[in-house]
Write an enzyme that holds these catalytic residues in place. Structure first.
Site, PDB file in Angstrom:
ATOM      1  N   ASP B  35       1.113  -1.106   0.060  1.00  0.00           N
ATOM      2  CA  ASP B  35      -0.281  -0.396   0.291  1.00  0.00           C
ATOM      3  C   ASP B  35       0.427   1.084  -0.334  1.00  0.00           C
ATOM      4  O   ASP B  35       2.185   0.902   0.041  1.00  0.00           O
ATOM      5  CB  ASP B  35      -0.927   0.291   1.438  1.00  0.00           C
ATOM      6  CG  ASP B  35      -1.667   1.696   1.358  1.00  0.00           C
ATOM      7  OD1 ASP B  35      -2.158   1.695   0.201  1.00  0.00           O
ATOM      8  OD2 ASP B  35      -1.462   1.928   3.062  1.00  0.00           O
ATOM      9  N   ASP B  37      -0.034   5.132   0.829  1.00  0.00           N
ATOM     10  CA  ASP B  37      -0.374   5.941   1.998  1.00  0.00           C
ATOM     11  C   ASP B  37      -0.269   5.479   3.478  1.00  0.00           C
ATOM     12  O   ASP B  37      -1.200   4.701   3.546  1.00  0.00           O
ATOM     13  CB  ASP B  37      -1.199   7.117   1.771  1.00  0.00           C
ATOM     14  CG  ASP B  37      -1.414   8.392   2.593  1.00  0.00           C
ATOM     15  OD1 ASP B  37      -0.717   9.268   1.918  1.00  0.00           O
ATOM     16  OD2 ASP B  37      -2.627   8.324   3.183  1.00  0.00           O
ATOM     17  N   ASP B 261      -1.031  -0.410   6.012  1.00  0.00           N
ATOM     18  CA  ASP B 261      -0.974   0.036   7.077  1.00  0.00           C
ATOM     19  C   ASP B 261      -2.791  -0.441   7.523  1.00  0.00           C
ATOM     20  O   ASP B 261      -3.504   0.668   8.600  1.00  0.00           O
ATOM     21  CB  ASP B 261      -0.465   1.054   7.297  1.00  0.00           C
ATOM     22  CG  ASP B 261      -2.350   2.384   6.857  1.00  0.00           C
ATOM     23  OD1 ASP B 261      -2.057   1.976   5.773  1.00  0.00           O
ATOM     24  OD2 ASP B 261      -2.155   3.082   7.050  1.00  0.00           O
TER      25      ASP B 261
END
Lengths: 322, 322
Positions: B35, B37, B261
Site C-alpha cells: 500500500d 499512503d 497500514d
C-alpha cells in the site's frame, strides 16, 4: 365478523376495511394521522375522493394530524397546500396547526437538545423551510444554499472558515448538497458535543407519474459514513415525530389511527407506537409487499403489516355518510 | 523459533517481524505488494528509511507492486511520485508499470465488462485521472467537473439531458460531487444493464497531520441507496484489484507478501487472497486494533489480523543488508 372472515389471529391483519369495519374502527378512535404524499395527493393533484373523506372526518368531530417526512416545506406551507387542494383546515376554536413535518419536528428536537445553549446555531444541509422552522424555534442556522468547492485541494477545503457557535449538523433534503458541504459537516461534527440530526431516512423522493429523485436518506448516510457516527432521525418510522404529535394533542395511542401508503415508514411507525394502522394503495406499497412481510422471518418486517387496507382513503366515505 | 516464541497456533499471528524472521520470510517470496499512503509516505513526505528498504528489495531482485485505493492519480502520476520520493522504479528490461491504483483497475474492469459494446461510455463521478485511465482503456467518459443544480425543482432536475451511450456509472473520489450528479447517476442506473462501479469504499481520505476528509465510500453509499443496488467495488479489500496484479505479474499467492497500514483493507485483502501479510504501524491501524480483532467473535474481523507487524517498513533493512 371481520376476525372470522380473515381467518386466524395472525391472518387477521391486513383486512380490507369494508364500510362496516370502518364504522366500527371509527367509533373507537378520536384521532386519525395521515401521511400526505401518496395518501392525500400525488404532487399537486388530490387523490380523487380524498378531500371529501377528510372533510367528512372533520364533520364527525375527529381530530386530524398530517405527518410528513418531507423537510422542504414549513407547517404554514403545508396548511396552505391542504386548503388549496380541498382538505380544509382545523375548525375548532383555538385549534393549533395540524401539520407535523420534519422541518418543524427537527426544530422541536433541537430546541429540546440545545436548551440552555446561549445562542444555539445549526449547520443546515437543507432548504429555506428547514431554516425557517429552526429560526421560529430560536435556533439560528448557516449553510442553506449552494456551497461550491473552494481552493485547490483537500488542505484548502479543510481550511475554509467555520462558524464558531454551531452545535448541531442537520441533514434534510438539500438539492445543493455538495462534497464541500459534506466536508464542512464532518468538521463541525468533530467538535465535542456537536449533534448530528437527520430529518428522515427515505431513500427516494417520489414525484408525479412514477418518477422519483434521490431522498434525504442518501445524504444522511454519506454524512454518517464520513463522520463515523449515527444520526438522530426525526421522521417516520422514528417515534420522535409521533411523540411531537402526542405531546401537542395529548393522544391515546389506542384511540388513534395511522393512515399511510408506505409499510416501512407509516405502518412501521404506527405498529411501533401502538396505533391502529391502515394502508392505502394509492402510493408506494402494495398488497404484494404486505404478503412478503407477512411471510418474512425478520421481526421488523413482520411489524410492517397494517391492521387494515383501503384502495384509497375515499373508501372511508360510505362509513361516514348517512 | 518464531512459532514457539509466539505461543500456540492462533497466537502465532501478528508476530513482530525481527531481522531473523524477515530473512526467512523474504527467502520464501518473490513479490511484495505495498500500500502507499501510510506505508511509503504520508502526504508528500516519505516514511524515514522506507525508500532505502524498497531500494534494497529491488536490489535483491524482488518484484514490487504498489496497490492503492486512491482513484485521483493515474499510474503514470504514481510512478512519478515514487521516483520523486526516492522509491525508484522498475529496473528489469521491459518491465511494465508497478502501480495498481483504482483509477487504472476500474478501467480494466470496465474494458472487461463492456467488451463488445460499440462505443463504451461511462458517467464518471470522479476526477480527470479516472477519466484518463478510462480513456486509455478505450472507455469514453462524461461528468468530470462541477455540475451545479439546473432549474427550479425536481421536475427540471429530472429533465436535464442525459448522454445516449452511457453504459456504466463510476463513482470515485469526486470533490465536485453534488445532488445534481447523484440525480443523474440514478437516472443512468435506471437504464437496463447499466453498471454501477465504485473505485473503493474508504470512509475517509487521510491527509497529513492526522487530518482527513470524506472518502469515496460516502459517495458510493449515497448512490447505492438512491439507486437501491450494490456497486461493484474495485479497490481493497475487494479481490478484483489483486486479480489485476496477479494477471499482469503471474503471481503465486503463497510466494507473495501484502504490506499495509490498514487491517480492514490491506490485511483483509491479503488474508482473502491467501497472501502473507505484514502490518506496518506508520499509518491508520494499531496493535490495539489487531488485539480487538483477535478477540472478536466476528469471522471477518478474525481475518483482519496480519501474520507479522513492523514499526515501519524501514525495519526490513537489517534483513536485507550484509
Amino acid at each position: 365478523m371481520a376476525e372470522a372472515e380473515a381467518g386466524g389471529d395472525d391472518d387477521a391483519r391486513c383486512v380490507r376495511l369494508s364500510a362496516e369495519r370502518a364504522r366500527a374502527l371509527l367509533a373507537g378512535v378520536d384521532t386519525l394521522l395521515f401521511d400526505c404524499d401518496g395518501v392525500l395527493w400525488r404532487g399537486e393533484t388530490a387523490v380523487p375522493g380524498a378531500p371529501e373523506a377528510v372533510s367528512a372526518l372533520r364533520a364527525r368531530g375527529k381530530r386530524l394530524g398530517f405527518i410528513t417526512n418531507n423537510s422542504s416545506k414549513t407547517r404554514a406551507a403545508y396548511a396552505e397546500k391542504l386548503r388549496r387542494l380541498g382538505f380544509g383546515g382545523p375548525t375548532a376554536p383555538g385549534a393549533g396547526p395540524e401539520v407535523f413535518g420534519t422541518a418543524y419536528c427537527t426544530a422541536v428536537y433541537l430546541r429540546q437538545r440545545l436548551a440552555g445553549a446561549p445562542a444555539p446555531k445549526a449547520y443546515v444541509l437543507g432548504g429555506p423551510a428547514l431554516a425557517a422552522e429552526l429560526r421560529a424555534a430560536g435556533v439560528a442556522s448557516v449553510g442553506v444554499g449552494p456551497e461550491p468547492l473552494q481552493g485547490d485541494g483537500p488542505g484548502d477545503w479543510l481550511d475554509a472558515p467555520l462558524e464558531p457557535d454551531v452545535r448541531a449538523v442537520v441533514v434534510g433534503f438539500d438539492p445543493h448538497f455538495s462534497y464541500m458541504k459534506l466536508t464542512k459537516a464532518v468538521r463541525y461534527l468533530q467538535r465535542p458535543g456537536c449533534l448530528l440530526v437527520g430529518t428522515n431516512m427515505d431513500n427516494r423522493l417520489p414525484l408525479e407519474n412514477g418518477r422519483f429523485t434521490a431522498g434525504t436518506g442518501c445524504l444522511v448516510r454519506a454524512v454518517e459514513m464520513a463522520a463515523q457516527r449515527q444520526a438522530d432521525i426525526i421522521g417516520k418510522p422514528s417515534r420522535f415525530i409521533f411523540d411531537c404529535v402526542s405531546r401537542e394533542y395529548g393522544l391515546d395511542p389506542e384511540r388513534t389511527v395511522m393512515v399511510g401508503d408506505r409499510l416501512d415508514t407509516d405502518i412501521l411507525l404506527g405498529a411501533t407506537c401502538g396505533l391502529k394502522t391502515v394502508l392505502t394503495l394509492t402510493g408506494v406499497s402494495t398488497l404484494g409487499d404486505v404478503r412478503s412481510n407477512q411471510e418474512s422471518d425478520c421481526e421488523v418486517k413482520k411489524k410492517m403489516v397494517p391492521d387494515f387496507y383501503v384502495d384509497s382513503i375515499a373508501d372511508l366515505l360510505p362509513a361516514l355518510q348517512g
